[in-house]
Design an enzyme around this catalytic site. Structure first.
Site, PDB file in Angstrom:
ATOM      1  N   HIS A 354       0.807  -1.228   0.000  1.00 58.57           N
ATOM      2  CA  HIS A 354       0.000   0.000   0.000  1.00 58.57           C
ATOM      3  C   HIS A 354       0.834   1.269   0.000  1.00 58.57           C
ATOM      4  O   HIS A 354       0.283   2.341   0.228  1.00 58.57           O
ATOM      5  CB  HIS A 354      -0.920   0.046   1.218  1.00 58.57           C
ATOM      6  CG  HIS A 354      -1.952  -1.036   1.258  1.00 58.57           C
ATOM      7  ND1 HIS A 354      -3.227  -0.878   0.759  1.00 58.57           N
ATOM      8  CD2 HIS A 354      -1.891  -2.298   1.734  1.00 58.57           C
ATOM      9  CE1 HIS A 354      -3.913  -1.995   0.944  1.00 58.57           C
ATOM     10  NE2 HIS A 354      -3.123  -2.878   1.536  1.00 58.57           N
ATOM     11  N   LYS A 545      -8.231  13.671   4.765  1.00 56.04           N
ATOM     12  CA  LYS A 545      -7.346  12.503   4.687  1.00 56.04           C
ATOM     13  C   LYS A 545      -6.305  12.688   5.773  1.00 56.04           C
ATOM     14  O   LYS A 545      -6.240  13.752   6.395  1.00 56.04           O
ATOM     15  CB  LYS A 545      -6.675  12.430   3.309  1.00 56.04           C
ATOM     16  CG  LYS A 545      -6.022  13.768   2.887  1.00 56.04           C
ATOM     17  CD  LYS A 545      -5.452  13.714   1.474  1.00 56.04           C
ATOM     18  CE  LYS A 545      -6.488  13.826   0.394  1.00 56.04           C
ATOM     19  NZ  LYS A 545      -6.385  12.806  -0.634  1.00 56.04           N
ATOM     20  N   ARG A 546      -5.481  11.660   6.039  1.00 53.69           N
ATOM     21  CA  ARG A 546      -4.412  11.847   7.013  1.00 53.69           C
ATOM     22  C   ARG A 546      -3.542  13.036   6.621  1.00 53.69           C
ATOM     23  O   ARG A 546      -3.371  13.320   5.433  1.00 53.69           O
ATOM     24  CB  ARG A 546      -3.561  10.566   7.116  1.00 53.69           C
ATOM     25  CG  ARG A 546      -4.290   9.420   7.804  1.00 53.69           C
ATOM     26  CD  ARG A 546      -4.691   9.781   9.222  1.00 53.69           C
ATOM     27  NE  ARG A 546      -3.522   9.904  10.065  1.00 53.69           N
ATOM     28  CZ  ARG A 546      -3.114   8.980  10.923  1.00 53.69           C
ATOM     29  NH1 ARG A 546      -3.796   7.864  11.083  1.00 53.69           N
ATOM     30  NH2 ARG A 546      -2.041   9.175  11.654  1.00 53.69           N
ATOM     31  N   LYS A 551       0.843  14.379   0.838  1.00 56.24           N
ATOM     32  CA  LYS A 551      -0.533  14.660   0.419  1.00 56.24           C
ATOM     33  C   LYS A 551      -0.754  16.151   0.170  1.00 56.24           C
ATOM     34  O   LYS A 551      -1.761  16.569  -0.380  1.00 56.24           O
ATOM     35  CB  LYS A 551      -1.522  14.147   1.464  1.00 56.24           C
ATOM     36  CG  LYS A 551      -1.505  12.624   1.633  1.00 56.24           C
ATOM     37  CD  LYS A 551      -2.485  12.173   2.712  1.00 56.24           C
ATOM     38  CE  LYS A 551      -2.392  10.699   3.050  1.00 56.24           C
ATOM     39  NZ  LYS A 551      -3.076   9.826   2.065  1.00 56.24           N
ATOM     40  N   THR A 653      -8.603   6.486  -1.778  1.00 55.85           N
ATOM     41  CA  THR A 653      -9.948   5.928  -1.877  1.00 55.85           C
ATOM     42  C   THR A 653     -10.987   7.000  -1.554  1.00 55.85           C
ATOM     43  O   THR A 653     -12.134   6.912  -1.996  1.00 55.85           O
ATOM     44  CB  THR A 653     -10.134   4.741  -0.915  1.00 55.85           C
ATOM     45  OG1 THR A 653      -9.588   5.085   0.360  1.00 55.85           O
ATOM     46  CG2 THR A 653      -9.435   3.495  -1.439  1.00 55.85           C
ATOM     47  N   LYS A 657     -14.889   8.057  -3.158  1.00 58.67           N
ATOM     48  CA  LYS A 657     -16.122   8.369  -2.423  1.00 58.67           C
ATOM     49  C   LYS A 657     -16.680   9.709  -2.886  1.00 58.67           C
ATOM     50  O   LYS A 657     -17.887   9.859  -3.091  1.00 58.67           O
ATOM     51  CB  LYS A 657     -15.843   8.404  -0.910  1.00 58.67           C
ATOM     52  CG  LYS A 657     -15.466   7.040  -0.348  1.00 58.67           C
ATOM     53  CD  LYS A 657     -14.799   7.109   1.027  1.00 58.67           C
ATOM     54  CE  LYS A 657     -14.051   5.805   1.301  1.00 58.67           C
ATOM     55  NZ  LYS A 657     -13.139   5.878   2.447  1.00 58.67           N
TER      56      LYS A 657
HETATM   57  C1  26Q Z   1       3.569   0.318  10.242  1.00 62.94           C
HETATM   58  C2  26Q Z   1       4.446  -0.032  11.250  1.00 62.94           C
HETATM   59  C3  26Q Z   1       4.278   0.440  12.544  1.00 62.94           C
HETATM   60  C4  26Q Z   1       3.213   1.268  12.829  1.00 62.94           C
HETATM   61  C5  26Q Z   1       2.324   1.613  11.823  1.00 62.94           C
HETATM   62  C6  26Q Z   1       2.510   1.157  10.536  1.00 62.94           C
HETATM   63  C7  26Q Z   1       1.563   1.543   9.474  1.00 62.94           C
HETATM   64  C8  26Q Z   1       0.206   1.604   9.735  1.00 62.94           C
HETATM   65  C9  26Q Z   1      -0.680   1.973   8.755  1.00 62.94           C
HETATM   66  C10 26Q Z   1       1.997   1.831   8.186  1.00 62.94           C
HETATM   67  C11 26Q Z   1       1.093   2.193   7.191  1.00 62.94           C
HETATM   68  C12 26Q Z   1      -0.267   2.262   7.487  1.00 62.94           C
HETATM   69  C13 26Q Z   1      -1.288   2.644   6.504  1.00 62.94           C
HETATM   70  C14 26Q Z   1      -1.079   2.868   5.231  1.00 62.94           C
HETATM   71  C15 26Q Z   1      -2.163   3.293   4.340  1.00 62.94           C
HETATM   72  O1  26Q Z   1      -3.280   3.551   4.770  1.00 62.94           O
HETATM   73  N1  26Q Z   1      -1.905   3.376   3.038  1.00 62.94           N
HETATM   74  C16 26Q Z   1      -2.946   3.794   2.103  1.00 62.94           C
HETATM   75  O2  26Q Z   1      -3.597   2.628   1.655  1.00 62.94           O
HETATM   76  C17 26Q Z   1      -4.721   2.963   0.868  1.00 62.94           C
HETATM   77  C18 26Q Z   1      -5.449   1.689   0.527  1.00 62.94           C
HETATM   78  O3  26Q Z   1      -4.716   0.939  -0.391  1.00 62.94           O
HETATM   79  C19 26Q Z   1      -4.300   3.739  -0.376  1.00 62.94           C
HETATM   80  O4  26Q Z   1      -5.444   4.133  -1.060  1.00 62.94           O
HETATM   81  C20 26Q Z   1      -3.475   4.960   0.016  1.00 62.94           C
HETATM   82  O5  26Q Z   1      -2.958   5.580  -1.145  1.00 62.94           O
HETATM   83  C21 26Q Z   1      -2.341   4.553   0.927  1.00 62.94           C
HETATM   84  O6  26Q Z   1      -1.643   5.694   1.396  1.00 62.94           O
END
Ligand code: 26Q
Length: 812
Positions: A354, A545-546, A551, A653, A657
């Protein structure tokens, strides 16, 4: 399912089970009584679905994810059961608004953002398509923090979402699993004379599953989401106990319960936190043991067809320790040969990536693995040794390649590269949008692509139209149904039928009326949560978004400041009223993201209070962005901001929406924006900015100062920022932000895209003034959003990766 039966159950739960009466009618107890009433209608179907899967001995997918961002369940369950109308009428007779009851439900916020919400949409689609897909995750006591804004600063408050109980979960203590940590390994010779390894002196915890129903759309299927809670084994550490440390011995109980206490609130990796690795291992081990428990009940210790009956989909690298854990369970605990076990693993694991940010690729210090999961480290070493031997065979003498491909990164602090473990152990590796999948093959995973080109594939993301149109936008749904029927709820391509109404003046009028009502609902929320009044006549320009540098919320802020400059210098001929809404959470340790929130808050405060501005421009930072907020935001948006630096947003995503709800995108050629543009056509999309190749090229010799000096508008914006106009009493507050924009090494190239962004926003403003043509674009966005249903995404996963057959449960 009729109103009368629902009414009887509702009254019984309210009066008898919950013991409430008319006098103290709080929305919480109304919610609880209604939730039980609805849940009853899922229970039999849930059981029948399980029986049907068992009966057919169906191949299934286990979706392993550290995050499931489910949001609220009540309205979704009612929609999918088809009882929303009956419930609305039932409550109406008591003088109660359904919406008031629905909003009493706490969001299940067990995820950070895109990745967690994506899998929630996947589950909805799989249940609707009757695919045997089972979600496995963690039951965090505290979900994503609640964001408050105090003086423009983000404050994180704990989200104790389970405090009032959770009517949607069912504890299943009978399926508790024991999970090992720590200890050491020793080899021994078994009774057949074979050399084996066992993991001893471990500190164990228990994982207790809680099941949550996932109803399909009006099809009697109810799938499951199984979430693990960690608890202590109730075994005291005898040594400590004998030494008189009774209290400390009991305290170790606490440590066990800490594992699933809280979701890590980072949407890029937070490196090196041991508790996070414990979470990952607990999820992987408990879920695999759960699968093997069931398997052995049906097939004994014959694992030959395990991979024919199971796929494990890894949601990013977070659960990828499952590759090593399944090897350990098969080889150590069930005495399967290494080669046969490896065959099972590599025929059942599939990995979804991702992110394209290299810094977000997970790595764990070897030393930490050694301490916490010593046997798993040995298994990883063995996997790596065998893998590198194959690489050496194919490219003899290419030691540099071996170093690049190794699962273990050498250096002062050797690290385990989790993405490499996932790739080596999986038969499928996919990205989440065309561009992203392409860039993975060319960049991050190039060496692996060269080795195994057939493993790599794309599965463009989607969203479920049940939640993100039918449920959250009932007025638009009704208007659509009136003209093209309701087939789109399960076949989103049918929205194409709206195309022929795009130029129909009467239809356009109705479309605008619906949008206006949705904007009013959003405006009410803004007034309630931010105390700012916004006019529905304004263009609602939304970025939620985050908060992340890539971004580029900053680019949005620069545009706002530019508009403010124009107003101040009287450059307001043919002005389009605009309300800029920004929302999103910053990771608590991400200082720059927090600065960006503070900047937007300060800019908002000054602009909104300036009498020269009036209704021409309003700026709002929406606090505590979450699933249930998006359900109000996306139906009320006119303009969807998707402005990441090209090549950085894997898919996005939120973009889908907004499009589905008739907002028009202003966006870069990034992630799924490219595919949205392809579907809707460039007349109905505001494209701007450098593409991914140009971004790479521009970085080679980037001189933001030259750009600023050559552009009077950008120069004026930077001057105003630097003058401290937005931080009068807080000198230097925004220095880091200014430095990042003006730095030659700014990876996000904010200054480089400023001019085309501003010009494109001017085209947006002009387009909005022509309400007829704007409405046409809006209709065409909804009409062309068919591709972005997770129903399509799931069918592609199924035909390309899972190969499951749909199973229809017996009707009740
Ligand atoms: C990893 C290690 C330790 C702590 C946290 C994490 C961690 C947690 C969540 C790393 C990444 C995430 C989330 C990533 C994320 O949400 N990516 C998004 O995924 C979406 C679905 O595929 C995409 O549409 C977005 O582009 C992408 O940024």
């Amino acid at each position: 399912m009729d109103k009368k039966a629902i009414d009887e159950d509702f009254l019984r739960y309210y009066n008898r089970t919950l013991g409430r009466d008319k006098q103290h009618c709080t929305s919480h107890y109304l919610y609880e009584a209604l939730a039980y009433t609805v849940r009853d209608r899922l229970m039999e179907r849930w059981k029948e679905t399980r029986y049907a899967y068992e009966e057919k001995d169906a191949r299934r997918t286990c979706y392993l994810s550290l995050e499931f961002l489910m949001g609220r369940s009540l309205s979704n369950a009612m929609l999918n059961l088809g009882i929303t109308d009956a419930v609305t009428r039932m409550l109406y007779d008591y003088g109660i608004e359904l919406e008031e009851v629905e909003t009493a439900e706490h969001d299940a916020g067990l995820g950070n953002g895109g990745l967690g919400r994506l899998v929630a949409c996947f589950l909805d689609s799989c249940a609707t398509l009757q695919l045997p897909v089972l979600g496995y995750g963690l039951r965090y006591e505290y979900g994503m923090f609640r964001q408050e804004l105090v003086n423009g600063y983000q404050i994180e408050e704990p989200d104790h979402w389970l405090r009032d109980g959770n009517p949607w979960e069912l504890e299943r203590p009978e399926y508790t699993q024991r999970i090992h940590f720590g200890g050491r390994t020793e080899s021994y010779t078994d009774e057949n004379g074979a050399q084996r390894v066992r993991w001893v002196n471990t500190h164990d915890v228990l994982a207790v599953p809680y099941d949550i129903p996932v109803p399909g759309f009006r099809n009697d299927t109810v799938n499951s989401l199984r979430l693990w809670k960690s608890t202590s084994t109730d075994e005291f550490d005898l040594d400590e106990f004998n030494a008189g440390d009774y209290a400390e011995a009991v305290e170790s109980k606490n440590n066990a319960e800490h594992i699933t206490m809280v979701l890590y609130p980072n949407d890029a990796s937070e490196n090196g936190k041991e508790l996070r690795l414990r979470q990952q291992y607990l999820l992987a081990s408990a879920s695999l043991k759960d699968v093997l428990r069931r398997w052995m009940r049906l097939h004994g210790d014959d694992f030959d067809t395990l991979a024919d009956k199971h796929c494990f989909q890894l949601n990013d690298t977070h659960p990828s320790i499952a590759v090593a854990e399944l090897m350990r369970l098969l080889v150590d605990e069930n005495r399967v040969d290494w080669d046969r076990a490896w065959d099972i693993v590599t025929r059942s694991m599939a990995y979804t990536n991702h992110t394209l940010l290299p810094e977000a690729l997970e790595k764990w210090p070897v030393q930490m693995f050694q301490n916490l999961l010593p046997r798993l480290l040995e298994v990883i070493y063995e996997i790596n040794a065998r893998f590198l031997a194959r690489v050496a065979q194919r490219w003899p003498g290419d030691t540099d390649r071996l170093r690049r491909l190794s699962i273990i990164e050498e250096g002062d602090t050797p690290m385990v590269r989790m993405a490499y473990l996932a790739i080596v152990g999986s038969y499928s590796v996919n990205g989440v949008a065309e561009l992203h999948s392409q860039l993975l093959k060319e960049g991050l995973f190039r060496d692996f692509f060269e080795l195994w080109p057939d493993k790599f594939n794309n599965k463009t993301n989607g969203v479920t139209q049940r939640r993100w149109l039918a449920m959250c936008n009932p007025d638009l749904s009704a208007l659509i149904n009136e003209h093209i029927g309701d087939g789109w709820v399960t076949k989103l391509d049918k929205l194409k039928g709206l195309t022929k109404y795009a130029d129909d003046a009467a239809f356009q009028q109705r479309w605008r009326e619906v949008k206006l009502a949705n904007k009013q609902r959003l405006a009410d929320m803004v007034e309630r949560d931010c105390g700012v009044k916004i006019a529905t006549s304004a263009l609602f320009d939304v970025q939620v978004k985050r908060i992340h540098e890539y971004k580029r919320q900053l680019l949005n802020a620069l545009h706002v400041i530019h508009l403010y400059n124009r107003i101040k210098r009287g450059d307001t001929a043919n002005w389009t009223q605009r309300c800029v809404l920004v929302g999103g959470k910053a990771a608590p340790g991400y200082a720059m993201a927090k600065d960006i929130i503070k900047l937007i808050s300060n800019v908002a405060k000054i602009i909104n209070a300036d009498p020269d501005v009036g209704d021409l421009l309003k700026v709002v930072f929406l606090p505590n962005y979450r699933v249930s907020a998006m359900e109000v935001i996306c139906p009320g948006a006119d303009l969807s901001e998707q402005i990441s630096t090209a090549g950085k947003e894997a898919s996005g995503t939120g973009n889908m929406k907004f499009m589905m709800n008739g907002a028009i995108t202003i966006g870069t050629l990034d992630g799924a924006n490219i595919e949205i543009l392809e579907e809707v056509g460039d007349d109905n999309f505001f494209l701007f900015g450098l593409d991914a190749a140009q971004v790479a090229e521009t970085r080679e010799d980037y001189r933001p100062w030259d750009i600023i000096d050559a552009d009077a508008d950008l120069y004026a914006v930077m001057q105003l920022l630097k003058s401290g106009y937005f931080n009068q009493f807080e000198k230097h507050l925004f220095d880091d932000i200014i430095n990042s924009i003006t730095s030659a090494s700014d990876p996000w190239l904010t200054a480089a895209d400023f001019r085309t962004f501003i010009d494109t926003q001017e085209r947006v403003a002009a387009a909005y003034r022509d309400q007829q043509s704007w409405t046409r674009m809006s209709i065409l966005n909804t009409a062309n959003s068919g591709k972005f249903s997770t129903d399509r995404t799931m069918l592609e996963y199924n035909s390309g990766i899972w190969n499951l057959s749909p199973v229809t449960p017996l009707p009740l």
